[in-house]
Structures are given as C-alpha cells and as structure tokens.
Design an enzyme around this catalytic site. Structure first.
Site, PDB file in Angstrom:
ATOM      1  N   LYS A  54       0.779  -1.227   0.077  1.00  0.00           N
ATOM      2  CA  LYS A  54      -0.068  -0.066   0.019  1.00  0.00           C
ATOM      3  C   LYS A  54       0.898   1.212   0.003  1.00  0.00           C
ATOM      4  O   LYS A  54       0.583   2.075  -0.866  1.00  0.00           O
ATOM      5  CB  LYS A  54      -0.802  -0.247   1.315  1.00  0.00           C
ATOM      6  CG  LYS A  54      -2.018  -1.044   1.041  1.00  0.00           C
ATOM      7  CD  LYS A  54      -2.903  -1.397   2.246  1.00  0.00           C
ATOM      8  CE  LYS A  54      -3.748  -2.409   2.219  1.00  0.00           C
ATOM      9  NZ  LYS A  54      -4.628  -2.816   3.342  1.00  0.00           N
ATOM     10  N   GLN A  98      -4.687  -1.623   9.602  1.00  0.00           N
ATOM     11  CA  GLN A  98      -4.525  -2.956   8.863  1.00  0.00           C
ATOM     12  C   GLN A  98      -5.363  -3.891   9.906  1.00  0.00           C
ATOM     13  O   GLN A  98      -4.996  -4.131  11.047  1.00  0.00           O
ATOM     14  CB  GLN A  98      -3.062  -3.207   8.611  1.00  0.00           C
ATOM     15  CG  GLN A  98      -3.161  -4.438   7.910  1.00  0.00           C
ATOM     16  CD  GLN A  98      -3.668  -4.660   6.560  1.00  0.00           C
ATOM     17  OE1 GLN A  98      -3.207  -3.645   5.921  1.00  0.00           O
ATOM     18  NE2 GLN A  98      -4.204  -5.783   6.060  1.00  0.00           N
ATOM     19  N   ASP A 121     -11.177   3.064   3.665  1.00  0.00           N
ATOM     20  CA  ASP A 121     -11.350   1.710   3.644  1.00  0.00           C
ATOM     21  C   ASP A 121     -12.965   1.337   3.646  1.00  0.00           C
ATOM     22  O   ASP A 121     -13.431   0.276   3.213  1.00  0.00           O
ATOM     23  CB  ASP A 121     -11.051   0.960   5.253  1.00  0.00           C
ATOM     24  CG  ASP A 121      -9.935  -0.325   4.816  1.00  0.00           C
ATOM     25  OD1 ASP A 121      -9.669  -0.355   3.418  1.00  0.00           O
ATOM     26  OD2 ASP A 121      -9.427  -0.642   5.596  1.00  0.00           O
TER      27      ASP A 121
END
Ligand code: NDP
Length: 296
Positions: A54, A98, A121
């Site tokens: 990422k 995460q 997200d």
C-alpha cells in the site's frame, strides 16, 4: 468458446494512472498532496506485506504514504490516541488500520474512531450507511468498489441483470450488494446474497447473469453451478498445498477457473483479477478524500 479473461492487473493499472493524474492536478491547483497513513499493529507477516504494498502504491501515484508500526502489545487506548492524532492532522487524508488487530483490541471500536471523512477503507458505519443509501459522499469498501469498476471497464451491461453474491461479510458481500442495487452505471441489478445457511445454493447460482464469489472456499464454485454465458467474478484468495510449487502452496480463488471458464462469458482469474483492484481503489478513495477535504 472459453470465457474472456477480465484482466484485473490492466484495469487496476488504468485506475492507478488516473489516480496519479488526479493527485498531480490537486497538487498543482491547491498545493495538496494526498496522503494515506496505514497503522499496523503487531508483526503478522501477511499484514506486513499488504502494508508495504500500500505504501509503495501511494508513492508510485505521487501521493504521501506513511506506515505507523506499533507493537502487538500496544494497548487499545494508545491505538485510539494515534487515530485521534491522525484525525486531527490536515496532511493525512486517509487512515487505514490494517486488520486483523490483536485480540485485546476491539476492531469495531477502532473503526468507529476513524473520522468517516478519512475512512478510505469504507468500514465506518457512516460510510456503510452512505453506500447503502447511494450517497455519493460515502467511501465504499475497496474490494467491492473494485469489482464494480471491473464490471464497467470490461463492458458488462449490469442493468436489469440477476446478480448473485456468495458471501455476506461486511467487507465484501454486503457492500457489494449495496453497490449493485443502486441506480446508475455498473448497477441497477436484481441482487441475491447467499451465505452458509442458504438452501440449494446451486439453484441461486444457476440463475445468475453475474456471479460474484466471496466465500473463502477454494474452488467451490464449479461449472455445473454456473449459467452458460454468465459473468463470473472471483474475489476469493485461498492458499492450497502444492508440493510442486516453489513455496509449497499456490493461491486459488473460490471458483474452479479451468472448468467454469468453459461455461462463462467473462471470468476473473486468481491471482490477477480482483486482488490488484483493491489497492487501486484504496488510492482512488484517498485522492477523493483529499479533494473533499479542500472542497475541490
Ligand atoms: P468471510 O469469511 O468474512 O465471509 C465468508 C462468507 O462466505 C460468509 O458470509 C459465509 O457465510 C459465506 N460462506 C462460507 N461458506 C459458504 C458456503 N459453503 N456456501 C455459501 N456461503 C458460504 O470472508 P471475506 O468476505 O472477508 O472474504 C471472502 C474471500 O475473499 C476470502 O477468500 C478472502 O481472502 C477474499 N478476499 C479477497 C480480497 C481481495 O482483495 N481480492 C479482499 C477481501 C477478501 P456465513 O456468513 O453464514 O458464515
């Protein structure tokens, strides 16, 4: 005739090129460099790989990509304080914690602490609600958003089609359904969601013009479950033992690719299908968050 292969790598590359151009334009017009901060708690090797890719993808798109690494023993309160700091930092436009987080941390509490305007997200309940009501301000979770882009980019006419989704998770199945039932491009579907309690799964899958598998069961979808001419999107990423492979395993999807491609009209491979789209959409969400933050 075997199905046309939907090339997720190529589509993701196009999305990333657009993101890079948008990021450059925002920088030129407003002096703002879109920035994503990823928080990684613990040292799970798979998570470390995802986080590194990422960060790299952000930099390749001309964006700021930062990773904050915290020890597995980090107290929940400390993680929440880090999120508060990032929420208040105007140079950070996207925040991603995460998953999974260590067991002593309440993941839902963490997700709810992120400012919804920085929740790239798309897991915050505010964004889940916005996606459901079709509010364009919301951030859709990256994987289902990527699937929708793949359908559009590969020329699938979704309007009026029967879409059957296998899996009802909050990160894939449910938001996928929410996206496909909206009116507009890449949507207007009649949607069915199946799960582990669904009776006669095959009766549902055989009706699908668009079949999306997100169940996490290696090659469970077989050719007899697929309507001839259907578009098949395989979200699954499963590790199966393979002594002939260098690493001793290989990655397969939820769909038995070799047999299903003989029945379907279009199909995504694994790897090289939905996977690359997820990071591309994360970048797209971050640039949009940056634009919204300055009212551009
Ligand atoms: P979850 O485990 O959260 O959800 C799986 C869903 O599948 C559940 O709703 C479950 O039903 C359903 N299910 C399980 N077995 C069956 C069955 N036999 N018949 C019908 N439904 C079944 O998984 P995720 O949604 O997080 O992920 C799904 C897959 O997609 C995984 O392989 C994952 O690795 C992959 N993935 C890929 C991404 C990408 O970037 N390409 C991103 C995210 C996920 P129930 O709710 O009843 O238990």
């Amino acid at each position: 005739m075997p199905a046309e292969r939907i090339d997720g790598v190529a589509i993701a590359a196009r999305v990333r090129a657009t993101v890079a151009a948008d990021a450059a334009a925002l920088k030129a017009a407003r002096g703002v460099t879109p920035g994503l901060t990823v928080v990684l708690v613990g040292d799970d090797p798979a998570s470390a790989v995802y986080v590194a890719s990422k960060e790299k993808a952000c930099k390749e798109a001309g964006m700021n990509g930062e990773t904050i690494r915290l020890a597995a023993s980090t107290p929940e309160a400390e993680l929440l304080a880090v999120i508060d700091r990032l929420n208040a930092d105007a140079t950070v436009h996207g925040i991603l914690v995460q998953m999974p987080v260590p067991k002593h941390i309440d993941a839902q509490k963490v997700i709810r602490r992120i400012d919804p305007r920085k929740d790239v997200d798309g897991f915050h309940p505010v964004n889940a609600g916005k996606v459901l009501i079709g509010d364009a301000d919301g951030f859709a979770p990256c994987t289902p958003a990527g699937v929708q882009v793949m359908l559009v980019e590969s020329g699938v006419d979704t309007a009026g089609k029967e879409a059957v989704i296998l899996g009802r998770s909050t990160i894939v199945g449910k938001p996928m359904a929410a996206l496909l039932i909206q009116s507009g491009k890449g949507a207007d579907c009649t949607v069915t969601i199946c799960h582990s309690r669904t009776k006669d799964l095959k009766a549902h899958t055989r009706r699908a013009d668009i079949l999306i598998a997100a169940i996490g069961k290696p090659e469970m979808v077989t050719a007899d479950m697929v309507k001839p001419g259907a578009v098949v999107i395989d979200v699954g990423i499963n590790r199966v033992d393979d002594p002939t492979a260098k690493k001793g395993y290989r990655i397969v999807g939820d769909v038995q690719y070799d047999t299903v491609r003989e029945v379907a009209s279009k199909i995504t491979p694994v790897p090289g299908g939905v996977g690359p789209m997820t990071i591309a959409m994360l970048l797209a969400n971050t640039v949009r968050a940056a634009r919204l933050s300055v009212g551009a």
